[in-house]
Design an enzyme around this catalytic site. Structure first.
Site, PDB file in Angstrom:
ATOM      1  N   CYS A  28       0.826  -1.207   0.000  1.00  0.00           N
ATOM      2  CA  CYS A  28       0.000   0.000   0.000  1.00  0.00           C
ATOM      3  C   CYS A  28       0.864   1.263   0.000  1.00  0.00           C
ATOM      4  CB  CYS A  28      -0.933   0.004   1.214  1.00  0.00           C
ATOM      5  SG  CYS A  28      -2.353   1.116   1.036  1.00  0.00           S
ATOM      6  N   ASP A 150      -4.256   4.494  15.940  1.00  0.00           N
ATOM      7  CA  ASP A 150      -3.484   5.681  16.301  1.00  0.00           C
ATOM      8  C   ASP A 150      -4.432   6.862  16.150  1.00  0.00           C
ATOM      9  OD1 ASP A 150      -1.845   8.028  16.227  1.00  0.00           O
ATOM     10  OD2 ASP A 150      -0.116   6.775  15.773  1.00  0.00           O
TER      11      ASP A 150
END
Length: 228
Positions: A28, A150
């Protein structure tokens, strides 16, 4: 819709038969044609391109044809979004350079399915997340990607989560589980051995700098993922 869209469906069916299955690997955060070529040549099954402006790996739809020019038909091209406006997804789809969609925000199932393309739903493994409930809501998702949480970023942080949290998931989820978050050439074999996912997804772990991939790291990652 591209004829490539059925590739991972076949792979998912094969995942139930160890004699036919192989680990599905997605690289990715692709931003350059040379990185797309390197990942495809190394044996990646899918390449991800980010359409989330705050990301250091974000690209413009106008560059998709250039980035994906040399990607063979066997490799899936995935567009990643985070709570996008409908117009952005439609504009990216209209390029003809994307096979799959990946939604990495709080998109609901109706929105994700409305583009009539195969999609992956990413779930950030924050404390208290109900993976089974969310997987049920996104039953139409071809794959479920579990990523580290996160609060500052929806992905690409280079952080891992506690892989043991996947052990209690039912087979219906594990059969289409893609593990992400902090994977590297050094730890991917251990991750695959512990989680036994359908596939793995990597971005930061195969980079020289944000958005700039390292061909040697990509090769080492794929070798480690598939061969241990």
């Amino acid at each position: 819709m591209s004829g490539r869209s059925g590739f991972a469906k076949i792979a998912i069916c094969n995942a139930s038969d160890p004699a036919l299955s192989t680990l599905w690997i997605k690289i990715c955060g692709i931003t350059r044609p040379e990185d797309a070529r390197a990942a495809a040549q190394a044996g990646a099954d899918a390449l991800g391109v980010v359409f989330h402006a705050p990301s250091r790996r974000a690209v413009d739809a106008a560059r998709l044809a250039e980035i994906m020019a040399d990607v063979p038909e066997s490799v899936q091209r995935v567009a990643l979004f985070v709570d996008p406006p409908r117009e952005l997804v439609e504009r990216v789809c209209a390029t003809g350079c994307i096979d799959w969609l990946q939604f990495h925000g709080d998109e609901d199932a109706a929105f994700c399915a409305s583009f009539r393309r195969p999609y992956l739903k990413a779930l950030s493994m924050r404390q208290g997340i109900d993976v089974e409930r969310l997987a049920g809501e996104h039953e139409a998702a071809e794959l479920l990607l579990l990523d580290a949480f996160d609060e500052k970023a929806p992905g690409g942080t280079g952080k891992t989560f506690d892989w043991s949290r996947t052990r209690s998931l039912p087979d219906s989820i594990r059969g289409k589980l893609v593990l992400a978050g902090g994977l590297t050439p050094a730890n991917v074999a251990a991750a695959v051995a512990e989680v036994d996912p359908f596939g793995v997804d990597v971005s930061t772990g195969v980079e020289r700098s944000p958005g700039i991939k390292d061909a040697d790291k990509i090769r080492m990652f794929i070798k480690g993922a598939r061969n241990g």
